[in-house]
Write an enzyme that holds these catalytic residues in place. Structure first.
Site, PDB file in Angstrom:
ATOM      1  N   LYS A   1       0.688  -1.114   0.021  1.00 14.14           N
ATOM      2  CA  LYS A   1      -0.148  -0.059   0.136  1.00 14.14           C
ATOM      3  C   LYS A   1       0.888   1.183   0.072  1.00 14.14           C
ATOM      4  CE  LYS A   1      -1.875   1.521   4.055  1.00 14.14           C
ATOM      5  NZ  LYS A   1      -1.447   2.892   4.250  1.00 14.14           N
ATOM      6  N   ASN A   2       1.935   1.089   0.752  1.00 18.88           N
ATOM      7  CA  ASN A   2       2.555   2.544   1.007  1.00 18.88           C
ATOM      8  C   ASN A   2       3.573   2.753  -0.090  1.00 18.88           C
ATOM      9  OD1 ASN A   2       1.125   2.844   3.216  1.00 18.88           O
ATOM     10  ND2 ASN A   2       2.492   2.723   4.719  1.00 18.88           N
TER      11      ASN A   2
ATOM     12  N   CYS B   1      -5.413   7.751   9.321  1.00 16.06           N
ATOM     13  CA  CYS B   1      -5.695   7.119  10.592  1.00 16.06           C
ATOM     14  C   CYS B   1      -5.602   8.327  11.951  1.00 16.06           C
ATOM     15  CB  CYS B   1      -4.782   5.943  10.991  1.00 16.06           C
ATOM     16  SG  CYS B   1      -5.195   4.493   9.783  1.00 16.06           S
TER      17      CYS B   1
ATOM     18  N   ARG C   1      -0.873  14.105  12.481  1.00 12.50           N
ATOM     19  CA  ARG C   1      -0.755  14.339  11.046  1.00 12.50           C
ATOM     20  C   ARG C   1      -0.253  15.740  10.531  1.00 12.50           C
ATOM     21  NH1 ARG C   1      -2.126   8.984   9.863  1.00 12.50           N
ATOM     22  NH2 ARG C   1      -0.168   8.922   8.416  1.00 12.50           N
TER      23      ARG C   1
ATOM     24  N   ASP D   1       4.479   0.838  11.919  1.00  8.18           N
ATOM     25  CA  ASP D   1       3.251   0.133  11.438  1.00  8.18           C
ATOM     26  C   ASP D   1       3.178  -1.362  11.851  1.00  8.18           C
ATOM     27  OD1 ASP D   1       3.226   1.825   8.164  1.00  8.18           O
ATOM     28  OD2 ASP D   1       2.770   2.455  10.156  1.00  8.18           O
TER      29      ASP D   1
ATOM     30  N   ARG E   1      -8.816  -0.981   4.204  1.00  8.74           N
ATOM     31  CA  ARG E   1      -7.875   0.084   3.685  1.00  8.74           C
ATOM     32  C   ARG E   1      -6.426  -0.225   3.580  1.00  8.74           C
ATOM     33  NH1 ARG E   1      -7.462   5.686   6.894  1.00  8.74           N
ATOM     34  NH2 ARG E   1      -6.189   5.792   5.333  1.00  8.74           N
TER      35      ARG E   1
HETATM   36  C1  EPZ Z   1       3.816   7.462   6.362  1.00  6.09           C
HETATM   37  O1  EPZ Z   1       2.964   8.349   6.988  1.00  6.09           O
HETATM   38  C2  EPZ Z   1       2.813   5.925   6.324  1.00  6.09           C
HETATM   39  N1  EPZ Z   1       1.474   6.477   5.287  1.00  6.09           N
HETATM   40  C3  EPZ Z   1       2.571   5.507   7.709  1.00  6.09           C
HETATM   41  O2  EPZ Z   1       1.665   4.391   7.464  1.00  6.09           O
HETATM   42  C4  EPZ Z   1       3.847   5.225   8.305  1.00  6.09           C
HETATM   43  O3  EPZ Z   1       3.542   4.933   9.744  1.00  6.09           O
HETATM   44  C5  EPZ Z   1       4.746   6.508   8.307  1.00  6.09           C
HETATM   45  O4  EPZ Z   1       4.947   6.949   7.029  1.00  6.09           O
HETATM   46  C6  EPZ Z   1       5.947   6.223   9.032  1.00  6.09           C
HETATM   47  O5  EPZ Z   1       6.798   7.272   9.293  1.00  6.09           O
HETATM   48  C7  EPZ Z   1       1.764   6.245   3.778  1.00  6.09           C
HETATM   49  O6  EPZ Z   1       2.741   5.992   3.454  1.00  6.09           O
HETATM   50  C8  EPZ Z   1       0.358   6.763   3.144  1.00  6.09           C
HETATM   51  P1  EPZ Z   1       5.766  10.593   8.328  1.00  6.09           P
HETATM   52  P2  EPZ Z   1       3.303   9.945   6.960  1.00  6.09           P
HETATM   53  O7  EPZ Z   1       5.484  11.868   7.476  1.00  6.09           O
HETATM   54  O8  EPZ Z   1       3.767  10.360   5.636  1.00  6.09           O
HETATM   55  C9  EPZ Z   1       5.476  14.042  11.648  1.00  6.09           C
HETATM   56  C10 EPZ Z   1      -0.208   2.818   7.742  1.00  6.09           C
HETATM   57  O9  EPZ Z   1      -0.564   2.176   8.703  1.00  6.09           O
HETATM   58  N2  EPZ Z   1       5.262  15.092  10.753  1.00  6.09           N
HETATM   59  O10 EPZ Z   1       6.843   9.894   8.127  1.00  6.09           O
HETATM   60  O11 EPZ Z   1       2.236  10.515   7.432  1.00  6.09           O
HETATM   61  C11 EPZ Z   1       4.190  13.029  11.816  1.00  6.09           C
HETATM   62  O12 EPZ Z   1       3.077  13.653  12.656  1.00  6.09           O
HETATM   63  C12 EPZ Z   1       0.530   4.301   7.902  1.00  6.09           C
HETATM   64  O13 EPZ Z   1       0.020   2.196   6.476  1.00  6.09           O
HETATM   65  C13 EPZ Z   1       5.006  16.511  10.893  1.00  6.09           C
HETATM   66  O14 EPZ Z   1       5.383  16.894  12.126  1.00  6.09           O
HETATM   67  O15 EPZ Z   1       4.391   9.741   8.137  1.00  6.09           O
HETATM   68  C14 EPZ Z   1       4.975  11.854  12.534  1.00  6.09           C
HETATM   69  O16 EPZ Z   1       5.049  12.186  13.833  1.00  6.09           O
HETATM   70  C15 EPZ Z   1       0.313   4.834   9.218  1.00  6.09           C
HETATM   71  N3  EPZ Z   1       5.148  17.104   9.845  1.00  6.09           N
HETATM   72  C16 EPZ Z   1       6.475  12.146  11.831  1.00  6.09           C
HETATM   73  O17 EPZ Z   1       6.817  13.100  11.455  1.00  6.09           O
HETATM   74  C17 EPZ Z   1       4.713  17.053   8.697  1.00  6.09           C
HETATM   75  O18 EPZ Z   1       4.721  17.777   7.918  1.00  6.09           O
HETATM   76  C18 EPZ Z   1       6.620  10.884  10.788  1.00  6.09           C
HETATM   77  O19 EPZ Z   1       5.493  11.378  10.102  1.00  6.09           O
HETATM   78  C19 EPZ Z   1       4.802  15.490   8.244  1.00  6.09           C
HETATM   79  C20 EPZ Z   1       5.111  14.759   9.444  1.00  6.09           C
END
Ligand code: EPZ
Length: 418
Positions: A22-23, A116, A121, A306, A398
């Site tokens: 998915k990712n 989620c 987020r 995850d 999902r």
């Molecule tokens: C991706 O989410 C994945 N989703 C997530 O999988 C996965 O857990 C995550 O990366 C791992 O880091 C998809 O690929 C669709 P991040 P993403 O940006 O991109 C903070 C699943 O179950 N952050 O790496 O949203 C954020 O809040 C899902 O398949 C900011 O502060 O994750 C988090 O604490 C869940 N500002 C951390 O960084 C931003 O602008 C990592 O988030 C962006 C993120």
């Protein structure tokens, strides 16, 4: 929202063909908006999140043939920008519309993305780095409003925080940018490597896939072609845990164990017998109760967030005490009180949970809260004594293709009630 009725306890054993990731599929789909020729993408998992992206693309005028593979023709994009808000808000991945539409249409106006409920987020890093690359972008009344005069301009970006999503937004914006873009402290997840492989096959010039320094030389155009999405390493990890919690034996096929090294290592520490090959891995508990193992989640190659709910479930029926620390998302323990309702002994303290292993769980009625927590509740129900009902199971659709069919093939007694 549908529900599952699950009877336990059962031992889960057998063979599973792992679906596409998915990712990896989501960013690669959004990247296809940058390409004006026909592309064919194989091994796309049949998931609700993918269906939502397809609906968004149709709204943009993308021509799509959705059969065994996905054939995409994004040569003519148009939009009145009144995207169906419910679609945008239902997935986190919709944030990856911004970069390609700024490249193609020079502007975008859409509501904030969803995702989620595992944390706030925010998208501040996406905004900050797209601004650095030349976009005029801001948030107003819960909408993203952005435009760009001409092309993105290459820039040197040092990411202040590890972010998979923001790394992807930068890559998609930089493909056709003037000059070179350097990303320091980029996310190194295998799904980003798959995206970069896809883009390079279509003619992009990106170096450093899988490392924390990515260098993108802007090009004038990308060409069409065929690409096969990588396997879903989190699905593989989830099914390995299914065997571990039920003292079973499972072999996962069409999966690259190299992307799951730390999860396999931690499973070995529980006493599991792990075997791996080029495109498969297996786990055998030899009918033994697992030993509890401490986990700290972190950016790749650390333990994947995850996989946190699934491993916490394993710990709560293992022998001994363990601590699971979640360092990526601030609200990823929503499922704990539901496991405790089933007889688990877990204490939450900020971003840590303290588990005291118990020998068995009991059936209960539960509500799914987010994707990875939901699958962990389903697995818990498979080993709990009695009949468990789980509501809100649409979350599971999902991220897991044909989940009940796959679980039934392993011996689960599970029924979906629409
Ligand atoms: C991706 O989410 C994945 N989703 C997530 O999988 C996965 O857990 C995550 O990366 C791992 O880091 C998809 O690929 C669709 P991040 P993403 O940006 O991109 C903070 C699943 O179950 N952050 O790496 O949203 C954020 O809040 C899902 O398949 C900011 O502060 O994750 C988090 O604490 C869940 N500002 C951390 O960084 C931003 O602008 C990592 O988030 C962006 C993120």
């Amino acid at each position: 929202m549908g529900k599952f009725i699950i009877k336990g306890p059962v031992k889960l054993k057998g063979e599973i063909n792992i679906s596409g990731s998915k990712n990896a599929a989501l960013p690669i789909l959004f990247a296809s908006l940058l390409i004006k020729e026909v592309i064919e993408i194989k091994n796309i998992p049949k998931l609700k999140d993918i269906d939502i992206v397809i609906k968004l693309f149709l709204h943009l005028g993308v021509k799509i043939k959705n059969g065994k593979s996905l054939i995409i023709n994004a040569s003519n994009l148009h939009t009145d920008f009144n995207f169906p808000q419910n679609l945008i808000k239902s997935i986190r991945a919709s944030i990856w519309l911004v970069s390609p539409l700024l490249v193609r249409l020079k502007k975008i106006h859409m509501s904030l993305p969803g995702g989620c409920s595992i944390g706030m987020r925010p998208i501040d890093l996406h905004i900050k780095y797209l601004q650095k690359l030349g976009a005029n972008i801001y948030i107003k009344n819960n909408c993203i409003i952005a435009s760009i005069d001409k092309k993105f301009k290459g820039s040197h970006i040092i990411m202040e925080k590890n972010s998979v999503g923001a790394t992807i937004s930068i890559i998609l914006a930089a493909i056709y940018a003037k000059n070179i873009t350097i990303i320091d402290n980029a996310a190194k997840e295998p799904e980003i490597k798959d995206l970069i492989n896809f883009l390079n096959i279509m003619g992009a010039k990106i170096k450093g896939a899988g490392t924390k320094k990515i260098i993108i030389q802007g090009v004038l155009k990308l060409k069409g072609g065929i690409y096969t999405i990588m396997d879903d390493r989190i699905e593989t990890g989830t099914f390995l845990i299914a065997a571990a919690i039920s003292k079973g034996y499972i072999i996962c096929k069409n999966t690259n164990p190299k992307n799951l090294k730390i999860v396999l290592k931690k499973l070995e520490y529980t006493g599991a017998e792990i075997k791996t090959g080029k495109n498969w891995c297996s786990i055998n508990m030899n009918n033994k109760r697992p030993k509890a193992v401490n986990i700290i989640t972190g950016p790749y190659p650390n333990f994947p967030t995850d996989m946190q709910p699934q491993f916490t479930l394993l710990n709560c029926i293992s022998s001994g005490y363990s601590i699971v620390q979640e360092t990526i998302f601030e609200n990823r323990f929503l499922y704990i009180h539901q496991l405790n309702k089933m007889g688990a002994k877990i204490l939450i303290d900020n971003n840590k949970v303290f588990c005291q292993g118990v020998t068995s769980l009991y059936s209960s009625t539960m509500k799914a809260t987010d994707l990875r927590a939901s699958i962990s509740l389903v697995l818990a129900a498979c080993i709990a004594t009695g009949i468990t009902t789980i509501d809100n199971i649409d979350y599971i659709d999902r991220g897991y293709e044909n989940i009940e069919k796959k679980l039934i093939s392993l011996g689960a007694k599970i029924k979906r009630i629409k």
